[in-house]
Design a protein around this motif. Structure first.
Motif, PDB file in Angstrom:
ATOM      1  N   ILE A   1       0.872  11.497 -10.003  1.00  0.00           N
ATOM      2  CA  ILE A   1       0.002  12.670  -9.866  1.00  0.00           C
ATOM      3  C   ILE A   1       0.824  13.955  -9.904  1.00  0.00           C
ATOM      4  CG2 ILE A   1      -1.487  13.906  -8.237  1.00  0.00           C
ATOM      5  CD1 ILE A   1      -2.519  11.125  -7.348  1.00  0.00           C
ATOM      6  N   THR A   2       1.942  13.965  -9.187  1.00  0.00           N
ATOM      7  CA  THR A   2       2.792  15.157  -9.145  1.00  0.00           C
ATOM      8  C   THR A   2       3.438  15.419 -10.498  1.00  0.00           C
ATOM      9  OG1 THR A   2       3.199  14.749  -6.802  1.00  0.00           O
ATOM     10  CG2 THR A   2       4.680  16.283  -7.909  1.00  0.00           C
ATOM     11  N   SER A   3       3.868  14.366 -11.186  1.00  0.00           N
ATOM     12  CA  SER A   3       4.449  14.573 -12.515  1.00  0.00           C
ATOM     13  C   SER A   3       3.391  15.113 -13.480  1.00  0.00           C
ATOM     14  CB  SER A   3       5.077  13.289 -13.053  1.00  0.00           C
ATOM     15  OG  SER A   3       4.089  12.332 -13.347  1.00  0.00           O
ATOM     16  N   GLY A   4       2.146  14.677 -13.342  1.00  0.00           N
ATOM     17  CA  GLY A   4       1.063  15.230 -14.156  1.00  0.00           C
ATOM     18  C   GLY A   4       0.843  16.704 -13.866  1.00  0.00           C
ATOM     19  N   LEU A   5       0.943  17.084 -12.596  1.00  0.00           N
ATOM     20  CA  LEU A   5       0.795  18.484 -12.218  1.00  0.00           C
ATOM     21  C   LEU A   5       1.922  19.324 -12.809  1.00  0.00           C
ATOM     22  CD1 LEU A   5      -0.953  20.425 -10.518  1.00  0.00           C
ATOM     23  CD2 LEU A   5       0.627  20.013  -8.639  1.00  0.00           C
TER      24      LEU A   5
ATOM     25  N   GLN B   1       0.832  -1.203   0.000  1.00  0.00           N
ATOM     26  CA  GLN B   1       0.000   0.000   0.000  1.00  0.00           C
ATOM     27  C   GLN B   1       0.868   1.254   0.000  1.00  0.00           C
ATOM     28  OE1 GLN B   1      -2.537  -0.529   3.412  1.00  0.00           O
ATOM     29  NE2 GLN B   1      -4.155  -1.473   2.194  1.00  0.00           N
ATOM     30  N   TRP B   2       1.947   1.228   0.774  1.00  0.00           N
ATOM     31  CA  TRP B   2       2.863   2.375   0.792  1.00  0.00           C
ATOM     32  C   TRP B   2       3.527   2.563  -0.564  1.00  0.00           C
ATOM     33  CZ3 TRP B   2       3.467   6.447   3.711  1.00  0.00           C
ATOM     34  CH2 TRP B   2       2.932   6.437   5.001  1.00  0.00           C
ATOM     35  N   VAL B   3       3.963   1.466  -1.165  1.00  0.00           N
ATOM     36  CA  VAL B   3       4.587   1.545  -2.492  1.00  0.00           C
ATOM     37  C   VAL B   3       3.581   2.096  -3.496  1.00  0.00           C
ATOM     38  CG1 VAL B   3       5.527   0.170  -4.393  1.00  0.00           C
ATOM     39  CG2 VAL B   3       6.290  -0.257  -2.051  1.00  0.00           C
ATOM     40  N   THR B   4       2.352   1.617  -3.423  1.00  0.00           N
ATOM     41  CA  THR B   4       1.304   2.086  -4.332  1.00  0.00           C
ATOM     42  C   THR B   4       1.032   3.571  -4.122  1.00  0.00           C
ATOM     43  OG1 THR B   4       0.302  -0.107  -4.303  1.00  0.00           O
ATOM     44  CG2 THR B   4      -1.075   1.706  -5.067  1.00  0.00           C
ATOM     45  N   MET B   5       0.966   4.012  -2.861  1.00  0.00           N
ATOM     46  CA  MET B   5       0.707   5.419  -2.588  1.00  0.00           C
ATOM     47  C   MET B   5       1.843   6.293  -3.105  1.00  0.00           C
ATOM     48  SD  MET B   5      -0.119   7.533   0.885  1.00  0.00           S
ATOM     49  CE  MET B   5       1.520   7.986   1.360  1.00  0.00           C
ATOM     50  N   ILE B   6       3.074   5.874  -2.878  1.00  0.00           N
ATOM     51  CA  ILE B   6       4.216   6.665  -3.343  1.00  0.00           C
ATOM     52  C   ILE B   6       4.230   6.727  -4.870  1.00  0.00           C
ATOM     53  CG2 ILE B   6       6.743   6.699  -3.479  1.00  0.00           C
ATOM     54  CD1 ILE B   6       6.689   5.583  -0.556  1.00  0.00           C
TER      55      ILE B   6
ATOM     56  N   MET C   1      -7.948  15.654  -4.371  1.00  0.00           N
ATOM     57  CA  MET C   1      -8.925  14.625  -3.989  1.00  0.00           C
ATOM     58  C   MET C   1      -8.336  13.220  -4.016  1.00  0.00           C
ATOM     59  SD  MET C   1     -12.510  16.064  -5.316  1.00  0.00           S
ATOM     60  CE  MET C   1     -13.029  17.714  -4.905  1.00  0.00           C
ATOM     61  N   ALA C   2      -7.494  12.924  -5.001  1.00  0.00           N
ATOM     62  CA  ALA C   2      -6.851  11.605  -5.025  1.00  0.00           C
ATOM     63  C   ALA C   2      -5.876  11.468  -3.855  1.00  0.00           C
ATOM     64  CB  ALA C   2      -6.126  11.389  -6.345  1.00  0.00           C
ATOM     65  N   SER C   3      -5.128  12.533  -3.581  1.00  0.00           N
ATOM     66  CA  SER C   3      -4.189  12.488  -2.452  1.00  0.00           C
ATOM     67  C   SER C   3      -4.916  12.317  -1.131  1.00  0.00           C
ATOM     68  CB  SER C   3      -3.346  13.764  -2.409  1.00  0.00           C
ATOM     69  OG  SER C   3      -2.556  13.872  -3.560  1.00  0.00           O
ATOM     70  N   SER C   4      -6.043  12.995  -0.979  1.00  0.00           N
ATOM     71  CA  SER C   4      -6.774  12.876   0.286  1.00  0.00           C
ATOM     72  C   SER C   4      -7.301  11.457   0.491  1.00  0.00           C
ATOM     73  CB  SER C   4      -7.929  13.878   0.338  1.00  0.00           C
ATOM     74  OG  SER C   4      -8.978  13.473  -0.502  1.00  0.00           O
ATOM     75  N   THR C   5      -7.748  10.833  -0.588  1.00  0.00           N
ATOM     76  CA  THR C   5      -8.244   9.459  -0.476  1.00  0.00           C
ATOM     77  C   THR C   5      -7.115   8.492  -0.152  1.00  0.00           C
ATOM     78  OG1 THR C   5      -9.981   9.974  -2.049  1.00  0.00           O
ATOM     79  CG2 THR C   5      -9.519   7.657  -1.689  1.00  0.00           C
ATOM     80  N   LEU C   6      -6.000   8.633  -0.849  1.00  0.00           N
ATOM     81  CA  LEU C   6      -4.856   7.753  -0.582  1.00  0.00           C
ATOM     82  C   LEU C   6      -4.336   7.933   0.844  1.00  0.00           C
ATOM     83  CD1 LEU C   6      -2.902   8.147  -3.926  1.00  0.00           C
ATOM     84  CD2 LEU C   6      -3.929   6.054  -3.064  1.00  0.00           C
ATOM     85  N   MET C   7      -4.196   9.162   1.272  1.00  0.00           N
ATOM     86  CA  MET C   7      -3.651   9.413   2.607  1.00  0.00           C
ATOM     87  C   MET C   7      -4.593   8.939   3.703  1.00  0.00           C
ATOM     88  SD  MET C   7      -1.740  13.006   2.139  1.00  0.00           S
ATOM     89  CE  MET C   7      -0.470  13.184   0.915  1.00  0.00           C
ATOM     90  N   TYR C   8      -5.893   9.085   3.474  1.00  0.00           N
ATOM     91  CA  TYR C   8      -6.856   8.620   4.471  1.00  0.00           C
ATOM     92  C   TYR C   8      -6.757   7.106   4.656  1.00  0.00           C
ATOM     93  CZ  TYR C   8     -11.259   7.844   6.880  1.00  0.00           C
ATOM     94  OH  TYR C   8     -12.200   7.470   7.797  1.00  0.00           O
ATOM     95  N   ARG C   9      -6.527   6.385   3.574  1.00  0.00           N
ATOM     96  CA  ARG C   9      -6.461   4.923   3.641  1.00  0.00           C
ATOM     97  C   ARG C   9      -5.157   4.411   4.230  1.00  0.00           C
ATOM     98  NH1 ARG C   9     -10.003   1.351   3.247  1.00  0.00           N
ATOM     99  NH2 ARG C   9      -8.689   0.012   2.030  1.00  0.00           N
ATOM    100  N   ILE C  10      -4.044   5.125   4.027  1.00  0.00           N
ATOM    101  CA  ILE C  10      -2.741   4.527   4.293  1.00  0.00           C
ATOM    102  C   ILE C  10      -1.972   5.156   5.451  1.00  0.00           C
ATOM    103  CG2 ILE C  10      -0.480   4.080   3.239  1.00  0.00           C
ATOM    104  CD1 ILE C  10      -1.966   3.706   0.603  1.00  0.00           C
ATOM    105  N   LEU C  11      -2.152   6.438   5.730  1.00  0.00           N
ATOM    106  CA  LEU C  11      -1.355   7.070   6.787  1.00  0.00           C
ATOM    107  C   LEU C  11      -1.558   6.378   8.133  1.00  0.00           C
ATOM    108  CD1 LEU C  11      -1.630  10.886   6.032  1.00  0.00           C
ATOM    109  CD2 LEU C  11       0.294   9.372   5.625  1.00  0.00           C
ATOM    110  N   PRO C  12      -0.476   6.221   8.898  1.00  0.00           N
ATOM    111  CA  PRO C  12      -0.569   5.468  10.159  1.00  0.00           C
ATOM    112  C   PRO C  12      -0.996   6.311  11.362  1.00  0.00           C
ATOM    113  CG  PRO C  12       1.711   6.008   9.718  1.00  0.00           C
ATOM    114  CD  PRO C  12       0.912   6.530   8.548  1.00  0.00           C
ATOM    115  N   PHE C  13      -1.748   7.366  11.154  1.00  0.00           N
ATOM    116  CA  PHE C  13      -2.205   8.210  12.248  1.00  0.00           C
ATOM    117  C   PHE C  13      -3.512   7.673  12.814  1.00  0.00           C
ATOM    118  CE2 PHE C  13      -0.148  11.639   9.497  1.00  0.00           C
ATOM    119  CZ  PHE C  13       1.076  11.456  10.087  1.00  0.00           C
ATOM    120  N   GLU C  14      -3.916   8.249  13.931  1.00  0.00           N
ATOM    121  CA  GLU C  14      -5.212   7.886  14.482  1.00  0.00           C
ATOM    122  C   GLU C  14      -6.320   8.438  13.585  1.00  0.00           C
ATOM    123  OE1 GLU C  14      -6.064  11.378  17.701  1.00  0.00           O
ATOM    124  OE2 GLU C  14      -4.641   9.819  18.285  1.00  0.00           O
TER     125      GLU C  14
END
Length: 135
Positions: free
Chosen positions: A48-52, A37-42, A89-102
């Motif tokens: 996404i950033t290269s597209g930007l 999941q981390w590899v996929t998010m990175i 929006m894509a970043s928010s979805t990815l981060m919500y699923r994978i970040l190790p925060f509470e």
């Protein structure tokens, strides 16, 4: 006389050792899933950033840059739409699923990025209206 295993009565010693091995395999699989999941998010963030970056390059080189002059306000539209829908929006979805925060911290990051995305998309639509009116 050697004991023959009884097919009706289970051997609990074997079952416990099998259960331990299955739990060990499950923990290894969970760890691999988390790493993938981390590899996929990175990888997704890099794409996404290269597209930007490509979008900014296209707007600057092909459309003459970001401007508020009459007839040149269109350049803001593709950038703001990409930034809002794809980047935020894509970043928010990815981060919500994978970040190790509470949960609460992940939700705050998710809401901030979605809000930034909605604001960006709104301004992107506004840029088209301004460009069509040639104000």
């Amino acid at each position: 006389k050697p004991q023959t295993p009884n097919p009706i009565k289970p051997n609990f010693e074997k079952e416990n050792s099998l259960n331990f091995n299955l739990n060990h395999v499950k923990s290894i699989m969970a760890d691999l899933t988390h790493k993938s999941q981390w590899v996929t998010m990175i990888l997704a963030q890099v794409i996404i950033t290269s597209g930007l970056i490509q979008m900014i390059y296209w707007v600057v080189v092909e459309l003459g840059g970001f401007s508020l002059e009459k007839g040149k306000k269109f350049a803001w539209h593709p950038f703001l739409m990409y930034f809002g829908f794809i980047f935020c929006m894509a970043s928010s979805t990815l981060m919500y699923r994978i970040l190790p925060f509470e949960h609460k911290k992940k939700k705050i990051i998710h809401v901030i990025l979605h809000t930034l995305g909605i604001i960006s998309v709104t301004f992107g639509l506004f840029a088209i209206v301004l460009n069509l009116k040639v104000v």
